[in-house]
Design an enzyme around this catalytic site. Structure first.
Site, PDB file in Angstrom:
ATOM      1  N   TYR A 124       0.822  -1.207   0.000  1.00 29.92           N
ATOM      2  CA  TYR A 124       0.000   0.000   0.000  1.00 29.92           C
ATOM      3  C   TYR A 124       0.861   1.264   0.000  1.00 29.92           C
ATOM      4  CZ  TYR A 124      -4.679  -1.966   0.855  1.00 29.92           C
ATOM      5  OH  TYR A 124      -5.882  -2.617   0.742  1.00 29.92           O
ATOM      6  N   LYS A 169       2.807 -15.294   2.222  1.00 29.09           N
ATOM      7  CA  LYS A 169       2.971 -15.973   0.927  1.00 29.09           C
ATOM      8  C   LYS A 169       4.467 -16.256   0.785  1.00 29.09           C
ATOM      9  CE  LYS A 169       1.433 -17.514  -3.067  1.00 29.09           C
ATOM     10  NZ  LYS A 169       0.581 -18.728  -3.171  1.00 29.09           N
ATOM     11  N   ASP A 202      -3.252 -18.191   0.238  1.00 30.53           N
ATOM     12  CA  ASP A 202      -4.259 -18.872  -0.589  1.00 30.53           C
ATOM     13  C   ASP A 202      -4.956 -19.973   0.219  1.00 30.53           C
ATOM     14  OD1 ASP A 202      -1.850 -20.228  -0.573  1.00 30.53           O
ATOM     15  OD2 ASP A 202      -1.875 -20.758  -2.700  1.00 30.53           O
ATOM     16  N   ASP A 226      -6.587  -6.963   4.096  1.00 31.20           N
ATOM     17  CA  ASP A 226      -7.692  -6.284   3.423  1.00 31.20           C
ATOM     18  C   ASP A 226      -8.592  -7.320   2.756  1.00 31.20           C
ATOM     19  OD1 ASP A 226      -9.195  -4.156   2.236  1.00 31.20           O
ATOM     20  OD2 ASP A 226      -8.132  -4.545   0.357  1.00 31.20           O
ATOM     21  N   ASP A 230     -12.699  -8.952   4.053  1.00 34.66           N
ATOM     22  CA  ASP A 230     -13.949  -8.904   3.276  1.00 34.66           C
ATOM     23  C   ASP A 230     -14.517 -10.319   3.148  1.00 34.66           C
ATOM     24  OD1 ASP A 230     -13.679  -6.140   2.820  1.00 34.66           O
ATOM     25  OD2 ASP A 230     -14.428  -6.318   0.766  1.00 34.66           O
TER      26      ASP A 230
HETATM   27  C1  IPM Z   1     -10.417  -1.049   3.897  1.00 31.42           C
HETATM   28  C2  IPM Z   1     -10.600  -0.413   2.548  1.00 31.42           C
HETATM   29  C3  IPM Z   1      -9.391   0.457   2.239  1.00 31.42           C
HETATM   30  C4  IPM Z   1      -8.158  -0.434   2.243  1.00 31.42           C
HETATM   31  C5  IPM Z   1      -9.481   1.254   0.905  1.00 31.42           C
HETATM   32  C6  IPM Z   1     -10.717   2.125   0.872  1.00 31.42           C
HETATM   33  C7  IPM Z   1      -8.244   2.046   0.655  1.00 31.42           C
HETATM   34  O1  IPM Z   1     -10.807  -1.373   1.565  1.00 31.42           O
HETATM   35  O2  IPM Z   1     -10.258  -0.306   4.884  1.00 31.42           O
HETATM   36  O3  IPM Z   1     -10.443  -2.270   3.990  1.00 31.42           O
HETATM   37  O4  IPM Z   1      -7.866  -1.086   1.226  1.00 31.42           O
HETATM   38  O5  IPM Z   1      -7.475  -0.475   3.271  1.00 31.42           O
HETATM   39 MN    MN Z   2     -11.019  -3.378   2.345  1.00 29.82          MN
END
Ligand code: IPM
Ligand code: MN
Length: 336
Positions: A124, A169, A202, A226, A230
């Site tokens: 990042y 990884k 993975d 990240d 999700d």
């Molecule tokens: C999160 C979001 C952010 C990230 C984006 C909006 C930059 O997806 O906080 O998970 O990737 O960290």
């Molecule tokens: Mn995110």
């Protein structure tokens, strides 16, 4: 954000605290007003605060892949300015919401883990280049960055079920090989009592679905964290439920839902406010040291859901669907 603020004010009223709110721009709103995604005034205000509550950034208006200025840059800058390197993302399945998850019931029973995501390093923040026909993103990790995030995760594991899973990884990436070596050393030297498991990312993505209840604390680098969180949100039933706390060396923290700005439902009044409300609970706990108040907020969310409160994202079948403000008002009634 309005829901979060109302909840914090309700806590202030009930427990006789006084919170001073200072609203500042970040992301697309800041780009529109000032041309930059994180104006100096916003940075100064955040640095002077005890805690920062952040609404999601981003949206189609600012999503041109060739734009020089992007809302997300503001968020990354804020994390970096506040030096909040440890992002805590708790994932807990409420029995009442098992039906909201696409996974089978028996896999979801007892799921309760925290992902500790490294937040201020890695790909990042590495140098980025772009020419007409090539692009690159540099991923760098320093030993000290790995050590400090491992300690946060290991301390957390020590206060929970004593299990740490490190995700990397290492079969491909040099940064992951440094990560794996460093984790092994810190755990051996400083946390011999904590059970350490190491997974390739993975495989971890698969294990999160095949045996989610096994995990206690998962620690991983910025981008893997990240992606995996999700994925993990689907265990809980919705991305709209998960809060996060980003912490550094001091008590000052940054609190935000893990979800984005959800442009597809923006302005409809149907977003689930649970994630920002739960983020306020984390704020009360980790930055203001108000553990009881934090627990009261979490309990209020739990009760509203237990009593059938459902926003659209977690409603199923004939459930009555609450709007954002209706769900928030139900939480506020519990708090009063
Ligand atoms: C999160 C979001 C952010 C990230 C984006 C909006 C930059 O997806 O906080 O998970 O990737 O960290
Ligand atoms: Mn995110």
């Amino acid at each position: 954000m309005a829901a979060g603020r109302d909840v914090l004010q309700a806590i202030a009223d009930r427990f006789e605290h006084r919170f001073t709110f200072d609203e500042q721009l970040a992301g697309g709103a800041a780009i529109d007003a000032t041309g930059t995604p994180l104006p100096d005034a916003s940075i100064a205000s955040c640095l002077a605060a005890d805690a920062v509550l952040l609404g999601a950034v981003g949206g189609p208006k600012w999503s041109d892949p060739n734009a020089k200025v992007r809302p997300e840059q503001g968020l990354l800058k804020l994390r970096s300015e506040l030096a909040v390197f440890a992002n805590l993302r708790p994932v807990k399945v409420m029995p009442e919401l098992v039906a909201a998850s696409p996974l089978k019931d028996h896999l979801l029973r007892g799921v309760d883990f925290i992902v500790v995501r490294e937040l201020t390093g890695g790909i990042y923040f590495g140098e980025k280049t772009r020419t007409a026909n090539s692009a690159s993103d540099l991923c760098t990790y320093h030993t000290y960055e790995i050590e400090r995030i491992i300690r946060v995760a290991a301390n957390l594991a020590a206060s929970r079920r004593g299990k740490l899973c490190s995700v990397d990884k290492a079969n491909v990436l040099e940064t992951s090989r440094l990560w794996r070596t460093t984790v092994a050393r810190i755990m051996r030297e400083e946390y011999p009592g904590i059970e350490l498991e190491t997974l390739l990312v993975d495989a971890a993505a698969m294990h999160l679905l095949s045996r989610p209840a096994d995990f206690d604390v998962i620690v991983t680098e910025n981008m893997f964290g990240d992606i995996l969180t999700d994925e993990a949100s689907m265990l809980a039933g919705s991305l709209g439920l998960l809060p996060s706390a980003s912490l550094g060396a001091s008590a000052r923290g940054l609190y935000e839902p893990i979800h984005g700005s959800a442009p597809d439902i923006a302005g409809k009044g149907i977003a689930n406010p649970a994630a920002i409300i739960a983020s306020c609970a984390l704020l009360l706990r980790h930055s203001l040291m108000l553990e009881h108040e934090a627990a009261v907020v979490e309990q209020a969310i739990t009760e509203v859901i237990r009593e059938g409160g459902r926003t659209a994202d977690i409603a199923r079948g004939n459930d009555k669907v609450l709007s954002t403000t209706e769900f928030t008002d139900a939480v506020l009634r519990k708090l009063h």
